[in-house]
Structures are given as C-alpha cells and as structure tokens.
Design a protein around this motif. Sequence first.
Motif, PDB file in Angstrom:
ATOM      1  N   LEU A  66       0.815  -1.215   0.000  1.00 13.12           N
ATOM      2  CA  LEU A  66       0.000   0.000   0.000  1.00 13.12           C
ATOM      3  C   LEU A  66       0.852   1.271   0.000  1.00 13.12           C
ATOM      4  CD1 LEU A  66      -2.814  -1.015   2.507  1.00 13.12           C
ATOM      5  CD2 LEU A  66      -2.756  -1.272   0.016  1.00 13.12           C
ATOM      6  N   LYS A  67       2.149   1.133   0.231  1.00 12.66           N
ATOM      7  CA  LYS A  67       3.039   2.289   0.263  1.00 12.66           C
ATOM      8  C   LYS A  67       3.633   2.612  -1.114  1.00 12.66           C
ATOM      9  CE  LYS A  67       4.365   1.315   5.052  1.00 12.66           C
ATOM     10  NZ  LYS A  67       5.487   0.969   5.989  1.00 12.66           N
ATOM     11  N   ILE A  68       3.377   1.736  -2.093  1.00 14.92           N
ATOM     12  CA  ILE A  68       3.911   1.980  -3.435  1.00 14.92           C
ATOM     13  C   ILE A  68       3.155   3.147  -4.073  1.00 14.92           C
ATOM     14  CG2 ILE A  68       4.237   0.998  -5.739  1.00 14.92           C
ATOM     15  CD1 ILE A  68       4.332  -1.759  -4.444  1.00 14.92           C
ATOM     16  N   PRO A  69       3.862   4.166  -4.555  1.00 16.81           N
ATOM     17  CA  PRO A  69       3.175   5.319  -5.159  1.00 16.81           C
ATOM     18  C   PRO A  69       2.224   4.910  -6.276  1.00 16.81           C
ATOM     19  CG  PRO A  69       5.491   5.808  -4.821  1.00 16.81           C
ATOM     20  CD  PRO A  69       5.325   4.346  -4.523  1.00 16.81           C
ATOM     21  N   PHE A  70       1.084   5.552  -6.322  1.00 17.56           N
ATOM     22  CA  PHE A  70       0.034   5.341  -7.319  1.00 17.56           C
ATOM     23  C   PHE A  70      -0.614   3.959  -7.165  1.00 17.56           C
ATOM     24  CE2 PHE A  70       2.782   8.566  -9.229  1.00 17.56           C
ATOM     25  CZ  PHE A  70       1.853   9.583  -9.431  1.00 17.56           C
ATOM     26  N   PHE A  71       0.150   2.888  -7.363  1.00 19.10           N
ATOM     27  CA  PHE A  71      -0.416   1.546  -7.260  1.00 19.10           C
ATOM     28  C   PHE A  71      -0.999   1.310  -5.869  1.00 19.10           C
ATOM     29  CE2 PHE A  71       0.062  -2.889  -5.960  1.00 19.10           C
ATOM     30  CZ  PHE A  71      -0.641  -3.538  -6.951  1.00 19.10           C
ATOM     31  N   GLY A  72      -0.205   1.571  -4.851  1.00 18.69           N
ATOM     32  CA  GLY A  72      -0.657   1.354  -3.486  1.00 18.69           C
ATOM     33  C   GLY A  72      -1.786   2.285  -3.089  1.00 18.69           C
ATOM     34  N   TRP A  73      -1.706   3.532  -3.538  1.00 15.05           N
ATOM     35  CA  TRP A  73      -2.759   4.497  -3.204  1.00 15.05           C
ATOM     36  C   TRP A  73      -4.092   4.048  -3.798  1.00 15.05           C
ATOM     37  CZ3 TRP A  73       0.693   9.007  -5.362  1.00 15.05           C
ATOM     38  CH2 TRP A  73       1.828   9.131  -4.546  1.00 15.05           C
ATOM     39  N   ALA A  74      -4.040   3.565  -5.028  1.00 15.91           N
ATOM     40  CA  ALA A  74      -5.271   3.093  -5.662  1.00 15.91           C
ATOM     41  C   ALA A  74      -5.750   1.791  -5.030  1.00 15.91           C
ATOM     42  CB  ALA A  74      -5.037   2.896  -7.159  1.00 15.91           C
ATOM     43  N   PHE A  75      -4.801   0.922  -4.664  1.00 16.72           N
ATOM     44  CA  PHE A  75      -5.144  -0.362  -4.072  1.00 16.72           C
ATOM     45  C   PHE A  75      -5.958  -0.175  -2.787  1.00 16.72           C
ATOM     46  CE2 PHE A  75      -2.957  -4.805  -4.149  1.00 16.72           C
ATOM     47  CZ  PHE A  75      -4.206  -5.406  -4.085  1.00 16.72           C
ATOM     48  N   GLN A  76      -5.643   0.853  -2.035  1.00 17.39           N
ATOM     49  CA  GLN A  76      -6.359   1.112  -0.789  1.00 17.39           C
ATOM     50  C   GLN A  76      -7.851   1.315  -1.031  1.00 17.39           C
ATOM     51  OE1 GLN A  76      -4.687   4.145   1.768  1.00 17.39           O
ATOM     52  NE2 GLN A  76      -2.601   3.649   1.133  1.00 17.39           N
ATOM     53  N   LYS A  77      -8.223   1.806  -2.203  1.00 17.17           N
ATOM     54  CA  LYS A  77      -9.621   2.133  -2.493  1.00 17.17           C
ATOM     55  C   LYS A  77     -10.501   0.898  -2.663  1.00 17.17           C
ATOM     56  CE  LYS A  77      -8.261   6.371  -2.530  1.00 17.17           C
ATOM     57  NZ  LYS A  77      -8.493   7.222  -1.336  1.00 17.17           N
ATOM     58  N   ILE A  78      -9.877  -0.283  -2.834  1.00 15.42           N
ATOM     59  CA  ILE A  78     -10.693  -1.494  -2.996  1.00 15.42           C
ATOM     60  C   ILE A  78     -10.625  -2.386  -1.753  1.00 15.42           C
ATOM     61  CG2 ILE A  78     -10.565  -1.505  -5.510  1.00 15.42           C
ATOM     62  CD1 ILE A  78      -8.414  -3.756  -5.140  1.00 15.42           C
ATOM     63  N   ARG A  79     -10.124  -1.823  -0.672  1.00 15.88           N
ATOM     64  CA  ARG A  79     -10.133  -2.460   0.633  1.00 15.88           C
ATOM     65  C   ARG A  79      -9.563  -3.888   0.631  1.00 15.88           C
ATOM     66  NH1 ARG A  79     -15.387  -0.350   0.470  1.00 15.88           N
ATOM     67  NH2 ARG A  79     -16.345  -2.430   0.521  1.00 15.88           N
ATOM     68  N   PRO A  80      -8.284  -4.047   0.299  1.00 15.42           N
ATOM     69  CA  PRO A  80      -7.667  -5.371   0.420  1.00 15.42           C
ATOM     70  C   PRO A  80      -7.480  -5.723   1.894  1.00 15.42           C
ATOM     71  CG  PRO A  80      -5.986  -3.744  -0.040  1.00 15.42           C
ATOM     72  CD  PRO A  80      -7.309  -3.021  -0.122  1.00 15.42           C
ATOM     73  N   ILE A  81      -7.207  -6.963   2.175  1.00 19.37           N
ATOM     74  CA  ILE A  81      -6.898  -7.385   3.549  1.00 19.37           C
ATOM     75  C   ILE A  81      -5.390  -7.262   3.704  1.00 19.37           C
ATOM     76  CG2 ILE A  81      -7.099  -9.253   5.234  1.00 19.37           C
ATOM     77  CD1 ILE A  81      -9.439 -10.347   3.573  1.00 19.37           C
ATOM     78  N   ALA A  82      -4.946  -6.098   4.142  1.00 16.96           N
ATOM     79  CA  ALA A  82      -3.521  -5.788   4.221  1.00 16.96           C
ATOM     80  C   ALA A  82      -2.988  -6.152   5.603  1.00 16.96           C
ATOM     81  CB  ALA A  82      -3.289  -4.303   3.936  1.00 16.96           C
TER      82      ALA A  82
END
Length: 256
Positions: free
Chosen positions: A124-140
């Motif tokens: 989730l800390k990866i720029p752009f990819f991680g920021w977008a990934f947060q929006k689909i609520r993965p189980i991090a």
Amino acid sequence: MSSAVGSATTRAVTRSMATTFSVLRTTVFYLSLAVWTVFWAMLMILFIYPFRFNLRHRIFVKTWAVVSVYLCRLICGIRWRVTGAENIPDSPCVIISNHQSTWETFFLQTLLTPQTQVIKQELLKIPFFGWAFQKIRPIAINRKDARQALQQVREQGKAALAHNVWVLIFPEGTRAPPGEPGKFSRGGAGLAKAAAVDILPIAHNAGVFWPNSSWIKRPGTIQVEIGPVIKTESLSVAEVNDTTRDWITRALQTMQ
C-alpha cells in the motif's frame, strides 16, 4: 575442427541476440505497465468514490488487470491456458493458489470478480499503485505479527464473503520457485471454516515464464488449473489445509 568452432560461435551469437531481445522487450513491458498503472491509478483515485465495492472491482481493478496481462502477452509473449473453469462455483468462496510470480496476482483478478485478496501492508506504500489499491479495501496484513494477521484475515475475510466477494489467499506468503509449493499457512483454511464456505484451489506454473529469480520474462504458455471445490464442512482446519496443498502439489507435478 573449424566447423565445430564455427557452430559454437553461431550458437553463442544466437543466444546473445535472444538475451538482448528478451531484455529489450521486458524493459518495454515494464515501462508500458508503469505508464498504464499510473494513468489508471489516477482515474481510480479521482472517480472511484460513487461506485459500490462490487462495481469498483469490476470497473477499475479487473480492467487494470486485463490490460496488464494482455500487455505482458503482446510484448513478452506470455500466454495462458485455463483448465477446470467448470469447477468455479456459483457463490464466492475462499480461493487458494500457489504463488510463483506477480503474474498470477494480475490474472486471478480477471478470473473471479468481485474479489479481495490478502496482501502485505508494504504494497500500500507503493506510489500510485498502493494508493489506488487502498480504495478497494484489500486485507492488508502485517506479516511480522502472525497472531494479529490471522485474526484480521478471519474478520475481514468473513465480512467480504458475507457480501458475496471472493477472497484470494496465497498461503505460502511469498513467491516460491516452480515445482512443489512451499509450506502453507492455515489462514485460508481457517477463514473457510470460520465463514462456513468451501475452497477453490488453483495451481499454475507462472514462475517458469515470469521467474522470481530474474526480471527478464520468457515467452511461453502458462498453465492454470482450477480444481474441484474442496468441501470444508466435515474437515478440520488442518485437514482442509493439507487437502488443498496436496491437490495443488499434484497439479503442479503434471505441469513440469
């Protein structure tokens, strides 16, 4: 003698040219993937809010994943063949797959939707990819705290399944080389038992063409096999875990 030397030289030049070509197209692929990911991540961040979760995955995540795997196919020559699609049940359950590369994290998003997956928090800390990934609520999860991670998988996984969302888990926790899978954590089996759902096992040999040990991609056809649903009702967590790993191990042995 001179003929043998000439043949060896020709083979060496051919190998060198093939390696150069592989490096070139892998570089083009990664550049293309980076541009595509930044572009689509910005769209997700800006426009994802009006959409419910199910539509978020179908519109944004699946589209991103479909384009990504086809970029890999077009540029690097990595194709795929899926068998066992008839085994996919009508209702979402826990998906358990072996983990050899990044390719399957893309491809499995295209196969079953809507979906959430268990990932490590660092992504989730990866720029752009991680920021977008947060929006689909993965189980991090925080892999350093195994107890908390297990509880998080069960709680958030049960909530997702209750809303008819597939839950994808790579129980090896990290990418393994092609061949027999590594040790399976019991998180996926435990979630299936806690949520009273079955398990859909998936095996693949993506690591042969997208090796973890090298960034260079190799052309070829990845085999993806979807197994029969594993019924969990009458099994213990350990038995579910062992049954799943045994099926994936047998499937992988036929792909060598």
